[in-house]
Design a protein around this motif. Structure first.
Motif, PDB file in Angstrom:
ATOM      1  N   TYR A   1       0.835  -1.206   0.000  1.00 47.48           N
ATOM      2  CA  TYR A   1       0.000   0.000   0.000  1.00 47.48           C
ATOM      3  C   TYR A   1       0.871   1.257   0.000  1.00 47.48           C
ATOM      4  O   TYR A   1       0.625   2.205  -0.759  1.00 47.48           O
ATOM      5  CB  TYR A   1      -0.910  -0.010   1.221  1.00 47.48           C
ATOM      6  CG  TYR A   1      -1.811   1.200   1.322  1.00 47.48           C
ATOM      7  CD1 TYR A   1      -3.037   1.224   0.673  1.00 47.48           C
ATOM      8  CD2 TYR A   1      -1.443   2.307   2.075  1.00 47.48           C
ATOM      9  CE1 TYR A   1      -3.862   2.334   0.758  1.00 47.48           C
ATOM     10  CE2 TYR A   1      -2.255   3.416   2.170  1.00 47.48           C
ATOM     11  CZ  TYR A   1      -3.472   3.419   1.514  1.00 47.48           C
ATOM     12  OH  TYR A   1      -4.282   4.527   1.598  1.00 47.48           O
ATOM     13  N   MET A   2       1.883   1.266   0.850  1.00 48.99           N
ATOM     14  CA  MET A   2       2.769   2.424   0.944  1.00 48.99           C
ATOM     15  C   MET A   2       3.538   2.663  -0.354  1.00 48.99           C
ATOM     16  O   MET A   2       3.873   3.800  -0.690  1.00 48.99           O
ATOM     17  CB  MET A   2       3.750   2.231   2.097  1.00 48.99           C
ATOM     18  CG  MET A   2       3.094   2.227   3.466  1.00 48.99           C
ATOM     19  SD  MET A   2       2.335   3.810   3.872  1.00 48.99           S
ATOM     20  CE  MET A   2       3.793   4.831   4.015  1.00 48.99           C
ATOM     21  N   VAL A   3       3.807   1.602  -1.091  1.00 50.42           N
ATOM     22  CA  VAL A   3       4.556   1.726  -2.342  1.00 50.42           C
ATOM     23  C   VAL A   3       3.658   2.200  -3.472  1.00 50.42           C
ATOM     24  O   VAL A   3       3.993   3.132  -4.208  1.00 50.42           O
ATOM     25  CB  VAL A   3       5.225   0.384  -2.715  1.00 50.42           C
ATOM     26  CG1 VAL A   3       5.791   0.436  -4.128  1.00 50.42           C
ATOM     27  CG2 VAL A   3       6.321   0.045  -1.720  1.00 50.42           C
ATOM     28  N   PHE A   4       2.482   1.560  -3.608  1.00 50.87           N
ATOM     29  CA  PHE A   4       1.660   1.810  -4.788  1.00 50.87           C
ATOM     30  C   PHE A   4       0.686   2.969  -4.641  1.00 50.87           C
ATOM     31  O   PHE A   4       0.269   3.544  -5.645  1.00 50.87           O
ATOM     32  CB  PHE A   4       0.897   0.534  -5.169  1.00 50.87           C
ATOM     33  CG  PHE A   4       1.787  -0.536  -5.723  1.00 50.87           C
ATOM     34  CD1 PHE A   4       2.408  -0.372  -6.943  1.00 50.87           C
ATOM     35  CD2 PHE A   4       2.018  -1.706  -5.018  1.00 50.87           C
ATOM     36  CE1 PHE A   4       3.247  -1.348  -7.458  1.00 50.87           C
ATOM     37  CE2 PHE A   4       2.845  -2.693  -5.517  1.00 50.87           C
ATOM     38  CZ  PHE A   4       3.466  -2.511  -6.741  1.00 50.87           C
ATOM     39  N   ALA A   5       0.310   3.331  -3.419  1.00 49.74           N
ATOM     40  CA  ALA A   5      -0.578   4.477  -3.250  1.00 49.74           C
ATOM     41  C   ALA A   5       0.059   5.769  -3.757  1.00 49.74           C
ATOM     42  O   ALA A   5      -0.570   6.519  -4.505  1.00 49.74           O
ATOM     43  CB  ALA A   5      -1.008   4.612  -1.789  1.00 49.74           C
ATOM     44  N   PRO A   6       1.323   6.088  -3.400  1.00 44.90           N
ATOM     45  CA  PRO A   6       1.935   7.303  -3.946  1.00 44.90           C
ATOM     46  C   PRO A   6       2.096   7.282  -5.468  1.00 44.90           C
ATOM     47  O   PRO A   6       2.203   8.331  -6.088  1.00 44.90           O
ATOM     48  CB  PRO A   6       3.310   7.346  -3.253  1.00 44.90           C
ATOM     49  CG  PRO A   6       3.138   6.544  -2.021  1.00 44.90           C
ATOM     50  CD  PRO A   6       2.191   5.442  -2.400  1.00 44.90           C
ATOM     51  N   LEU A   7       2.113   6.087  -6.049  1.00 48.35           N
ATOM     52  CA  LEU A   7       2.250   5.980  -7.508  1.00 48.35           C
ATOM     53  C   LEU A   7       0.903   6.024  -8.219  1.00 48.35           C
ATOM     54  O   LEU A   7       0.842   5.975  -9.442  1.00 48.35           O
ATOM     55  CB  LEU A   7       2.970   4.671  -7.872  1.00 48.35           C
ATOM     56  CG  LEU A   7       4.401   4.508  -7.348  1.00 48.35           C
ATOM     57  CD1 LEU A   7       4.933   3.138  -7.722  1.00 48.35           C
ATOM     58  CD2 LEU A   7       5.309   5.605  -7.892  1.00 48.35           C
TER      59      LEU A   7
END
Length: 539
Positions: free
Chosen positions: A102-108
């Motif tokens: 979640y932390m990786v793909f949410a900002p993307l």
């Protein structure tokens, strides 16, 4: 030797249990506190996988911790427990892995990857538990635990079948201005009916006389003059537990009241224009605080969401509008090309202002301001591979072109109506400086609006902040601006005064505009609500 072996086993048991608790703590903190956006992880789970998803996550955490304590006690008393503890450790590790995803793909802006992996892991876990774990566990149970397990499973089945969920109102409502009406939109966490009350009069979220009872997003239309005069309204929702042909059962009644301020021209007109936030609202919301209580209306000028894959993406629009206006100011919405993409694009009209036909081109009157909204839709031809044969925007733009001719053929009812002092053009794609996908059509639109006395055109799409003079040059000089009006392309995912940016997109520049009888002032404002650049256009 045997004593040493037992001591090592107890030590391993304690280490595995402690590791499980640490991982569960990380997951719990993440679930309740991490906010890559204004929506946050808890609501993201609800929007993507249903209202029970966050509750299920809490239940898994509690069970994981409880079972690990149980197995730890067994292990300290010399009974076999390491296998159960390893399962608990695996479960907590999976939760942390999902949190990291979640932390990786949410900002993307790629939460669909997180959603897909989560569903695959849930499916695999259910299959493994059903095939290998559950039969062994149940076989050793006594009658009382079996009865309890059956009751729990039955209750969960009832909740799932009847879609019974805890109901709450997400965000303050958004009051969209469309033509001569306001469309008040809000979202509830469970299926509900909805209505708006103004001076004792009820306006329902209904279709052909039927009050909708299966929706989470509610859109209620009220006459503009009624709300402008009342300057206050309340929203209401009541959960629908069961709705059959001859029987209905409703849940808790939710309500919230709001004051409303229509456009006030006594000190001029002040509004803010935001586009291209692409699921990163933090900096955009901060920059839009420039006018404070003087704000007359907000323009959301497209690409607020990166795509319309699920409820979650379209909720970003409501989230930003709610944070800026608090349900107390009008909002004007123009669709961006990214909001035409994804499974929920065809139902995006539920979340935003649009015409009664569901089109995103319309005109609106706010006090002395007349606004023409044009929708270029996608920025590529319909047959482009990105759309997978799901685009028919050429026909849509042709219908829009015919509509524009009708509007401009009746100036006394549109841009030259009595009381109109200011004229604005709002379009996500600045069609006066682009040629794709229909250069001839866009050139004709420029020609058609050239003669109506526009004070300003507002656009986005290019992720730049530019003041374009009438008949000036754009970009590398190969494209000639033939429009006779000023154009402001005014949203950038950076602070244009410093060039700063970051992966969380806290840095943003948007456009604040003031309309006065003698001049129009457009300003680029950063996330500190400081003016980076401005232009004053004499009237």
């Amino acid at each position: 030797m045997e004593q040493k072996k037992k001591s090592n086993q107890k030590g391993l048991t304690i280490v595995v249990a402690a590791a499980t608790w640490v991982l569960c703590l990380i997951s719990a903190v993440g679930l309740f506190t991490v906010r890559d956006s204004q929506i946050g992880l808890w609501r993201d789970l609800s929007a993507m996988m249903g209202g029970f998803a966050p509750i299920a996550a809490v239940v898994i955490l509690v069970l994981d911790v409880g079972l690990s304590i149980y197995f730890l006690v067994r292990g300290l008393h010399g009974k076999k427990a390491i296998g159960g503890l390893l399962l608990c450790l695996a479960a907590s590790a999976v939760l942390v892995i999902l949190f990291v995803l979640y932390m990786v793909f949410a900002p993307l802006g790629q939460l669909w990857i997180f959603e897909l992996v989560t569903k695959l892991l849930i499916g695999a876990s259910v299959i493994l538990i059903a095939l290998f774990v559950l039969p062994k566990v149940i076989s050793g149970w006594k009658i009382a635990p079996r009865i309890i397990a059956c009751v729990v499973l039955a209750c969960m089945a009832v909740l799932a079948i009847f879609r019974i969920q805890f109901n709450s109102i997400w965000f303050d409502p958004t009051v969209y201005a469309v033509e001569d009406e306001y469309q008040i939109v809000w979202y509830t966490s469970a299926r509900s009916n909805g209505w708006v009350e103004i001076d004792g009069q009820k306006y329902y979220d209904a279709q052909s006389g039927n009050i909708r009872s299966t929706e989470k997003v509610h859109k209620v239309t009220v006459p503009m003059e009624v709300l402008d005069e009342a300057k206050a309204y309340s929203i209401h929702s009541q959960g629908t537990l069961i709705h059959h042909g001859y029987f209905s059962l409703k849940g808790r009644h939710l309500s919230a009241s709001y004051s409303f301020r229509p456009v006030d021209a006594s000190d001029g007109i002040q509004f803010h224009n935001i586009s291209d936030t692409h699921d990163y609202p933090t900096g955009a919301i901060a920059s839009a605080s420039y006018w404070g209580d003087r704000l007359d209306f907000l323009i959301l000028n497209g690409d607020i969401a990166t795509a319309a894959e699920t409820d979650r993406e379209m909720l970003e629009v409501l989230d930003i509008a709610s944070a800026i206006t608090g349900g107390e100011r009008p909002v004007v919405y123009a669709r961006g090309n990214h909001e035409t993409r994804g499974e929920s694009a065809a139902t995006a009209y539920k979340y935003v202002g649009c015409s009664d036909e569901g089109n995103f081109y319309y005109e609106v009157r706010l006090g002395p301001v007349w606004i023409l909204l044009l929708d270029c839709a996608e920025d590529k031809e319909d047959g482009h591979r990105e759309y997978g044969g799901m685009a028919d925007y050429s026909a849509y733009r042709a219908a829009e072109d015919a509509w524009l001719d009708e509007v401009l053929a009746q100036p006394a009812q549109s841009y030259a109506a009595p009381g109109v002092e200011y004229r604005l053009l709002v379009s996500h794609i600045p069609f006066n400086v682009t040629e794709k996908p229909e250069p001839e059509l866009y050139a004709s639109w420029v020609q058609k609006v050239n003669g109506i006395g526009l004070d300003l055109a507002l656009a986005g799409h290019t992720h730049e902040c530019l003041f374009l003079e009438p008949n000036g040059q754009y970009g590398d000089g190969e494209k000639t601006v033939t429009s006779t009006y000023w154009t402001v392309i005014g949203s950038a995912q950076s602070d244009i005064s410093t060039g700063e940016s970051d992966s969380a997109h806290h840095y943003f520049t948007s456009t604040a505009v003031e309309l006065q009888p003698d001049a129009v002032t457009a300003m680029f404002v950063n996330q500190d609500a400081a003016v980076c650049d401005e232009v004053e256009i004499a009237r």
